[in-house]
Each structure stands twice: as structure tokens, then as C-alpha cells.
Design an enzyme around this catalytic site. Structure first.
Site, PDB file in Angstrom:
ATOM      1  N   HIS A 156      47.532  78.783  38.271  1.00  8.99           N
ATOM      2  CA  HIS A 156      48.577  78.294  37.351  1.00  8.99           C
ATOM      3  C   HIS A 156      47.941  77.635  36.120  1.00  8.99           C
ATOM      4  CE1 HIS A 156      51.253  78.837  40.833  1.00  8.99           C
ATOM      5  NE2 HIS A 156      50.289  78.238  41.511  1.00  8.99           N
ATOM      6  N   SER A 263      36.829  81.273  10.677  1.00  2.51           N
ATOM      7  CA  SER A 263      38.084  80.917  10.008  1.00  2.51           C
ATOM      8  C   SER A 263      37.814  80.722   8.528  1.00  2.51           C
ATOM      9  CB  SER A 263      38.662  79.632  10.613  1.00  2.51           C
ATOM     10  OG  SER A 263      39.707  79.120   9.802  1.00  2.51           O
TER      11      SER A 263
END
Length: 458
Positions: A156, A263
């Protein structure tokens, strides 16, 4: 200025930006229409052998012009005739005047169209399978190298018990090995359509491969082929998503080149762009699966033509996309970087909580009461959790245990109790057995093609 014209119209990035030269050629017009001509030559030879009035001179003329295709003439013919096969019959006949009367004799369009598609599918699989084998090989080497390196497991996406970096890689490998079997089976199940006439009854002759067809081979064959590729897409998406998640944790990184920019706004960033590309294209590969399913479901009786335009897109794009993601994934797996110290730090943050049951067992062995010990650990664990969650501090459960006189009987055992390698079970042995029994044997047929390295142009 003529060269600039190509930038005035849409170009599929699958070919212009990403795909390998061999896969791009496999679905090129050059290969397609050269194969049509080869099929017409094979047909003429077979019909001559069966006694039809076809001469050696006609066959030789066709063979001598197999590759010199006038694509401009073929395009003009198709504009006039609105029929791509007849356009190429006329174009071939133009350079083979002696053979012109017998080109395409007794054949339907699907004789060249479908049989060529089947050849391209087979050759497409032959390009993909060695690439998939190399990805599996690189990832197997990675799994072997890190078979016993403990790492925090997640369920999870929440911290769970420990596993190893190599064992996690084997989860990826298991899916890829299934894909290898699926692609190989789909490739080996392909047959030739043969020459069966307009409704598949073999009224013209008895050359065959699929025993039963309509005018076309069953479009379920396309479903079978593309489902194996879509399944591969799902595998690659899962693997590369895992890599992206681990990159966020700074535990694993894909290769990052010296001058690469992560970036345009944030120069410090090292984005997992290769894994992101794989995920992006894998989604496209999975989505393409709906095309052959829809097409197969709407083929009326012996055939309809509403399959044609769709298949011109879905078949090549599926193989081109699979080719791209395998090349990219090979590049990733050849340069995966692991940061053991970061992994170790994450383990240290969580391991004290995981070790509580071991601490309780050690205390009971030392003469303690299980219920008393459980309550002590519960209180100390909650206090440590509050430091982590409410104060943003480190997990200090171990320090709290060491500072509590109740645990004095086992203080000397804590280092052993908290050794991460005691929490990974048989993971290293599982890796070793899985690689030797299931993975390596599957790669044997591709040993001669293992040394190819992938350098991404973009």
C-alpha cells in the site's frame, strides 16, 4: 527547401523520434511492397509448376524488377484506381511488360496484403524477442548483485517488512519472463494465409497454411499478437513506476548523463525521464489493444473492409511502441544506480518498530513475562511514533528501550536483534534459485545477441 517540406506535416514520433531503424524498416513501404512483389513471384512459380502457361522469361523478368519500385507511379495509380493492390499490380506490370498478363493471376488482394502482414508480425517478434532477452539479462545481473542487500518493503506504499533489492528485481523479472513466453508463443503460432481465393475456399489452388480462413486470416490472430504486446506494456509500466517511486526516495536512480538537464526551472533536479517515457508509451501500447478486439468483433461473414485502415495504424504502432520501451528499458537496466546508505537510513527509521516482536521474544527467553513486555513496548513505541509524526524527529524507540531498566537482560543482544539481514528470510536464496532455474535457461537461445548495448539518441 525540399528537405524542409517534411517539417510542414505531421510525423509520428514513434518513427521520427524513438523507434529503432530495424523496426521502422519492418513496417516501411519499402519492405511491404517488396514483399508483395516476392509473393507475386512465388505465386507465378507455383502456378507454373502446376501447369499454368507461365514462362521462365516472365518469372525472370519479375525477379529482375523485384526491388525497383516506382513509388510515385504507384501513388498516381492509387489516386486513379482507389485500390492500393491494383495500383501496385499496374506499377509492377509497367516494368515487367512480358509478365504483366500473369501478375496477381488467381489471387485476391489479401494474398499479398494478409500474407505480408503475417510476415511483418513474425519479423516484428524476431526483433523484439532478443531485446526483451537483453532486458531480462541486465535485470538478472542486477538482481544477482543485490540479492542480499536488505531494503524496506512496501505494501500500500506504506513501510512493511524488509525484502532485498535483488528480490524486488525478481518480481519484475518474473513478469518479464512471462512476457517472453507470451511473445514467443504468439510468434510461433503465426501461420501463412496461403492462397485461398476471395472467400477462402481454395477454389483456385491448394496452397495453404491456416487450414481455414475467410477472405482474410482470422483477425483473432491480431488480437493474439497485440495482447502479448499489451501485456508487456503493463509489465514495463509497473517496473518503471516502481523505479520512479524509488527514485523519489533516492534509493535507486536511472542513468543520468553528465550534461543532462532534469528541469528547465530547477537545475538541481534529476528527473527519471527514461522511466517516465516508458510509462507514457506503455499506456499507449496497452490502449492499442482495444483496436484488434473491436476489429475482430465486427468482421461480417467472410470479411469486411472496415478492418483495413485501423490495422494500418494499430499493428505497426504496437510493435514500434514495444520496440521503443524495450530499448529504453534496456538502457535503464544497464545503468541503474543503487544508494545503499540511503536504503540503510530508511531501514533504521523503521526497523525498531519491526523488531518489537523479536525484542519481546528475546525478553521471554531471558525470563520475562510476555504480556508485561508487550505493554512496555507498546508505550515506548507510541512515544517514539509521536516524536516522528508530531515533532518531525528520528525514530528513537531503540534509545528508549536501551534507557529502560526493564530491558537490561537483553541490551547485549540488541545489535543482533536489529541486524537487517535477520529480517530478509530466504530472499537471497529465492533470487539464486529463480535466476538459475527459470531466468537463465530462458535466455539461452539469445546468447549470441546479448552484447548489444543501447545508446538513446533522445
Amino acid at each position: 527547401m525540399e528537405g524542409a517540406d517534411e517539417f510542414m506535416k505531421y510525423r509520428s514520433p514513434l518513427v521520427s523520434r524513438y523507434a529503432s531503424k530495424e523496426m521502422a524498416y519492418n513496417f516501411s513501404d519499402r519492405k511491404k511492397f517488396t514483399t508483395w512483389r516476392k509473393l507475386w513471384i512465388y505465386l507465378a512459380k507455383a502456378e507454373k509448376a502446376l501447369g499454368l502457361p507461365i514462362t521462365d522469361a516472365q518469372v525472370l523478368e519479375m525477379e529482375s524488377h523485384e526491388k525497383d519500385i516506382d513509388f510515385a507511379m504507384a501513388a498516381d495509380e492509387e489516386r486513379k484506381l482507389r485500390h492500393d493492390v491494383m495500383a501496385h499490380v499496374h506499377t509492377f506490370a509497367h516494368c515487367c511488360p512480358t509478365a504483366a498478363p500473369i501478375i496477381h493471376l488467381g489471387a485476391t488482394s489479401c494474398y499479398v496484403g494478409d500474407n505480408t502482414d503475417l510476415i511483418m508480425l513474425r519479423d516484428g517478434f524476431d526483433i523484439l524477442l532478443p531485446k526483451l532477452a537483453r532486458v531480462i539479462d541486465r535485470l538478472a545481473n542486477f538482481a544477482e548483485k543485490y540479492a542480499d542487500l536488505p531494503t524496506l518493503g512496501f505494501t500500500h506504499y506504506q513501510p512493511a517488512q524488509l525484502t532485498t533489492v535483488g528480490k524486488r528485481a525478481c518480481l519484475w523479472l518474473q513478469d518479464l519472463a512471462m512476457d517472453m513466453r507470451n511473445l514467443q508463443r504468439a510468434r510461433d503460432d503465426l501461420r501463412f494465409r496461403g492462397v485461398k481465393g476471395t472467400t477462402g475456399t481454395q477454389i483456385i489452388n491448394k496452397l495453404t497454411s491456416y487450414l481455414v480462413t475467410g477472405q482474410t486470416y482470422s483477425r483473432k490472430v491480431d488480437v493474439d499478437c497485440l495482447s502479448s504486446l499489451a501485456s508487456l506494456g503493463a509489465t514495463v509500466h509497473k517496473i518503471c513506476t516502481d523505479i520512479r517511486l524509488l527514485a523519489n526516495l533516492k534509493e535507486i536512480e536511472e542513468p543520468f548523463e553528465k550534461e543532462q538537464i532534469g528541469s528547465s526551472a530547477m537545475p538541481y533536479k534529476r528527473n527519471p525521464m527514461r522511466a517516465e517515457r516508458c510509462c507514457s508509451l506503455a499506456r499507449h501500447l496497452v490502449a492499442l489493444m482495444s483496436d484488434p478486439l473491436q476489429t475482430a468483433s465486427v468482421q461480417w461473414l467472410e470479411r469486411t473492409l472496415d478492418d483495413s485502415a485501423n490495422r494500418r495504424i494499430s499493428l505497426p504502432e504496437s510493435f514500434l511502441t514495444a520496440d521503443i520501451i524495450l530499448s529504453t528499458l534496456q538502457n535503464i537496466t544497464e545503468g541503474l544506480v543503487v544508494y545503499p546508505k540511503v536504503i540503510e537510513r530508511h531501514i533504521r527509521h523503521e526497523l525498531p518498530f519491526m523488531a518489537t516482536e523479536n525484542i519481546i521474544m528475546a525478553m521471554v527467553k531471558a525470563g520475562g513475562n510476555r504480556q508485561d513486555c508487550h505493554e512496555k513496548i507498546r508505550v515506548l513505541s507510541q512515544e517514539a511514533a509521536a516524536v516522528v509524526k508530531q515533532e518531525g524527529g528520528d525514530n528513537d524507540l531503540l534509545a528508549r528501550v536501551q534507557g529502560d531498566p526493564y530491558f537490561a537482560p537483553i541490551l547485549g543482544q540488541l545489535d543482533t536483534i536489529l541486524d537487517p539481514k535477520t529480517f530478509i528470510g530466504r530472499a537471497p536464496q529465492q533470487v539464486s534459485r529463480f535466476l538459475s532455474e527459470e531466468v537463465r535457461p530462458q535466455l539461452e537461445p539469445y546468447k549470441a545477441k546479448m552484447d548489444v548495448k543501447i545508446e538513446l539518441e533522445l
